[in-house]
Design a protein around this motif. Sequence first.
Motif, PDB file in Angstrom:
ATOM      1  N   GLY A  69       0.813  -1.199   0.000  1.00  0.00           N
ATOM      2  CA  GLY A  69       0.000   0.000   0.000  1.00  0.00           C
ATOM      3  C   GLY A  69       0.852   1.257   0.000  1.00  0.00           C
ATOM      4  O   GLY A  69       2.083   1.204   0.045  1.00  0.00           O
ATOM      5  N   HIS A  70       0.188   2.386  -0.079  1.00  0.00           N
ATOM      6  CA  HIS A  70       0.849   3.689  -0.023  1.00  0.00           C
ATOM      7  C   HIS A  70       0.435   4.332   1.294  1.00  0.00           C
ATOM      8  O   HIS A  70      -0.627   4.941   1.403  1.00  0.00           O
ATOM      9  CB  HIS A  70       0.425   4.535  -1.224  1.00  0.00           C
ATOM     10  N   TRP A  71       1.293   4.197   2.301  1.00  0.00           N
ATOM     11  CA  TRP A  71       0.952   4.627   3.657  1.00  0.00           C
ATOM     12  C   TRP A  71       1.441   6.044   3.910  1.00  0.00           C
ATOM     13  O   TRP A  71       2.606   6.366   3.656  1.00  0.00           O
ATOM     14  CB  TRP A  71       1.549   3.676   4.684  1.00  0.00           C
ATOM     15  N   ILE A  72       0.552   6.885   4.430  1.00  0.00           N
ATOM     16  CA  ILE A  72       0.916   8.246   4.785  1.00  0.00           C
ATOM     17  C   ILE A  72       0.532   8.510   6.234  1.00  0.00           C
ATOM     18  O   ILE A  72      -0.364   7.865   6.780  1.00  0.00           O
ATOM     19  CB  ILE A  72       0.259   9.290   3.863  1.00  0.00           C
ATOM     20  N   MET A  73       1.230   9.434   6.843  1.00  0.00           N
ATOM     21  CA  MET A  73       0.976   9.756   8.252  1.00  0.00           C
ATOM     22  C   MET A  73       1.085  11.265   8.457  1.00  0.00           C
ATOM     23  O   MET A  73       1.990  11.909   7.913  1.00  0.00           O
ATOM     24  CB  MET A  73       1.982   9.038   9.151  1.00  0.00           C
ATOM     25  N   HIS A  74       0.156  11.791   9.251  1.00  0.00           N
ATOM     26  CA  HIS A  74       0.267  13.159   9.743  1.00  0.00           C
ATOM     27  C   HIS A  74       0.550  13.085  11.239  1.00  0.00           C
ATOM     28  O   HIS A  74      -0.172  12.405  11.975  1.00  0.00           O
ATOM     29  CB  HIS A  74      -1.014  13.952   9.485  1.00  0.00           C
ATOM     30  N   GLU A  75       1.598  13.742  11.646  1.00  0.00           N
ATOM     31  CA  GLU A  75       1.989  13.752  13.059  1.00  0.00           C
ATOM     32  C   GLU A  75       1.700  15.124  13.651  1.00  0.00           C
ATOM     33  O   GLU A  75       2.195  16.139  13.160  1.00  0.00           O
ATOM     34  CB  GLU A  75       3.477  13.426  13.183  1.00  0.00           C
ATOM     35  N   PHE A  76       0.901  15.149  14.711  1.00  0.00           N
ATOM     36  CA  PHE A  76       0.518  16.396  15.368  1.00  0.00           C
ATOM     37  C   PHE A  76       1.279  16.538  16.689  1.00  0.00           C
ATOM     38  O   PHE A  76       1.339  15.597  17.482  1.00  0.00           O
ATOM     39  CB  PHE A  76      -0.988  16.417  15.647  1.00  0.00           C
ATOM     40  N   SER A  77       1.829  17.726  16.900  1.00  0.00           N
ATOM     41  CA  SER A  77       2.560  17.980  18.141  1.00  0.00           C
ATOM     42  C   SER A  77       2.224  19.367  18.670  1.00  0.00           C
ATOM     43  O   SER A  77       1.921  20.288  17.896  1.00  0.00           O
ATOM     44  CB  SER A  77       4.073  17.869  17.920  1.00  0.00           C
ATOM     45  N   LEU A  78       2.252  19.508  19.985  1.00  0.00           N
ATOM     46  CA  LEU A  78       2.040  20.798  20.644  1.00  0.00           C
ATOM     47  C   LEU A  78       3.374  21.510  20.812  1.00  0.00           C
ATOM     48  O   LEU A  78       4.409  20.866  21.053  1.00  0.00           O
ATOM     49  CB  LEU A  78       1.413  20.589  22.017  1.00  0.00           C
ATOM     50  N   VAL A  79       3.374  22.833  20.690  1.00  0.00           N
ATOM     51  CA  VAL A  79       4.591  23.605  20.908  1.00  0.00           C
ATOM     52  C   VAL A  79       4.304  24.769  21.845  1.00  0.00           C
ATOM     53  O   VAL A  79       3.169  25.245  21.935  1.00  0.00           O
ATOM     54  CB  VAL A  79       5.178  24.139  19.581  1.00  0.00           C
ATOM     55  N   ASP A  80       5.364  25.226  22.527  1.00  0.00           N
ATOM     56  CA  ASP A  80       5.216  26.369  23.417  1.00  0.00           C
ATOM     57  C   ASP A  80       5.568  27.654  22.676  1.00  0.00           C
ATOM     58  O   ASP A  80       5.781  27.653  21.456  1.00  0.00           O
ATOM     59  CB  ASP A  80       6.070  26.189  24.682  1.00  0.00           C
ATOM     60  N   GLU A  81       5.651  28.748  23.411  1.00  0.00           N
ATOM     61  CA  GLU A  81       5.898  30.047  22.783  1.00  0.00           C
ATOM     62  C   GLU A  81       7.289  30.148  22.159  1.00  0.00           C
ATOM     63  O   GLU A  81       7.543  30.999  21.309  1.00  0.00           O
ATOM     64  CB  GLU A  81       5.718  31.169  23.816  1.00  0.00           C
ATOM     65  N   GLU A  82       8.198  29.238  22.559  1.00  0.00           N
ATOM     66  CA  GLU A  82       9.535  29.212  21.971  1.00  0.00           C
ATOM     67  C   GLU A  82       9.642  28.162  20.867  1.00  0.00           C
ATOM     68  O   GLU A  82      10.733  27.827  20.428  1.00  0.00           O
ATOM     69  CB  GLU A  82      10.577  28.929  23.065  1.00  0.00           C
ATOM     70  N   ASP A  83       8.503  27.641  20.442  1.00  0.00           N
ATOM     71  CA  ASP A  83       8.412  26.654  19.362  1.00  0.00           C
ATOM     72  C   ASP A  83       9.077  25.327  19.742  1.00  0.00           C
ATOM     73  O   ASP A  83       9.568  24.591  18.880  1.00  0.00           O
ATOM     74  CB  ASP A  83       9.024  27.190  18.068  1.00  0.00           C
ATOM     75  N   LYS A  84       9.080  25.015  21.035  1.00  0.00           N
ATOM     76  CA  LYS A  84       9.607  23.739  21.502  1.00  0.00           C
ATOM     77  C   LYS A  84       8.444  22.797  21.808  1.00  0.00           C
ATOM     78  O   LYS A  84       7.411  23.226  22.308  1.00  0.00           O
ATOM     79  CB  LYS A  84      10.457  23.933  22.759  1.00  0.00           C
ATOM     80  N   GLN A  85       8.633  21.516  21.501  1.00  0.00           N
ATOM     81  CA  GLN A  85       7.546  20.556  21.699  1.00  0.00           C
ATOM     82  C   GLN A  85       7.166  20.438  23.161  1.00  0.00           C
ATOM     83  O   GLN A  85       8.014  20.397  24.049  1.00  0.00           O
ATOM     84  CB  GLN A  85       7.944  19.181  21.160  1.00  0.00           C
ATOM     85  N   ILE A  86       5.856  20.359  23.406  1.00  0.00           N
ATOM     86  CA  ILE A  86       5.336  20.170  24.753  1.00  0.00           C
ATOM     87  C   ILE A  86       5.040  18.690  24.966  1.00  0.00           C
ATOM     88  O   ILE A  86       4.263  18.091  24.225  1.00  0.00           O
ATOM     89  CB  ILE A  86       4.048  20.991  24.959  1.00  0.00           C
ATOM     90  N   GLY A  87       5.654  18.092  25.982  1.00  0.00           N
ATOM     91  CA  GLY A  87       5.391  16.695  26.308  1.00  0.00           C
ATOM     92  C   GLY A  87       6.115  15.721  25.399  1.00  0.00           C
ATOM     93  O   GLY A  87       6.739  16.083  24.401  1.00  0.00           O
ATOM     94  N   ASP A  88       6.027  14.432  25.772  1.00  0.00           N
ATOM     95  CA  ASP A  88       6.703  13.373  25.025  1.00  0.00           C
ATOM     96  C   ASP A  88       5.828  12.771  23.928  1.00  0.00           C
ATOM     97  O   ASP A  88       6.328  12.090  23.034  1.00  0.00           O
ATOM     98  CB  ASP A  88       7.125  12.248  25.979  1.00  0.00           C
TER      99      ASP A  88
END
Length: 201
Positions: free
Chosen positions: A130-149
């Motif tokens: 198949g042709h598998w695609i993924m969208h990954e969603f992440s939270l960021v803070d005001e400094e554009d750093k990821q929030i949480g693991d």
Amino acid sequence: MEFDTYDFQYLTTGIPPGYRFEPTDIELLQDYLWKKVNGEPLPYNIISECEIYGNQGKEPWKIFIETSTQTFYVFTKLKKKGKGKNIDRVAGCGTWKGQRTDPITYEKMKIGNRKLFVFQVKGSKEGVKGHWIMHEFSLVDEEDKQIGDYVLCSIRNKNAKADTEEEEPPMKKMRYNSEDHNPPEPTSSASPLQTLLSDWS
């Protein structure tokens, strides 16, 4: 006792037959990922936690239903390569290859990212199922750093075809709204996203 597809859906998620889970990007961040990161109750058993990276048995067609046209939503923890900042995206005989990153904004403020990935096989006799695609969603803070693991991923096989021989159930395209099913009462009158934004202001 046997259950058909729609009975199984209701028993596992609580969503009645005929409804489809079609959240917006903001809803995925506010109502699901934010609560997962902060250990708050999630609305229904719709998004489960799943390891999608690793060397053995992590090909998407071994985790998800290869022939399904459904989009699968999961929480997963990102794994770093050694002590560096790069993420290890090996999945069985292949890897999730990044294509692009799009910012997610709310009231002109960036609150997260949506990254697009495509599954690529490396020298496997199995080939790509198949042709598998993924969208990954992440939270960021005001400094554009990821929030949480945790990140929230939506994964699907673009090559899967709908079974046109089966009659479509009524209301199949009706959009599911968690507010119609009395989700757990919030601990604060402010929504998680409102709290997040107020912390940044």
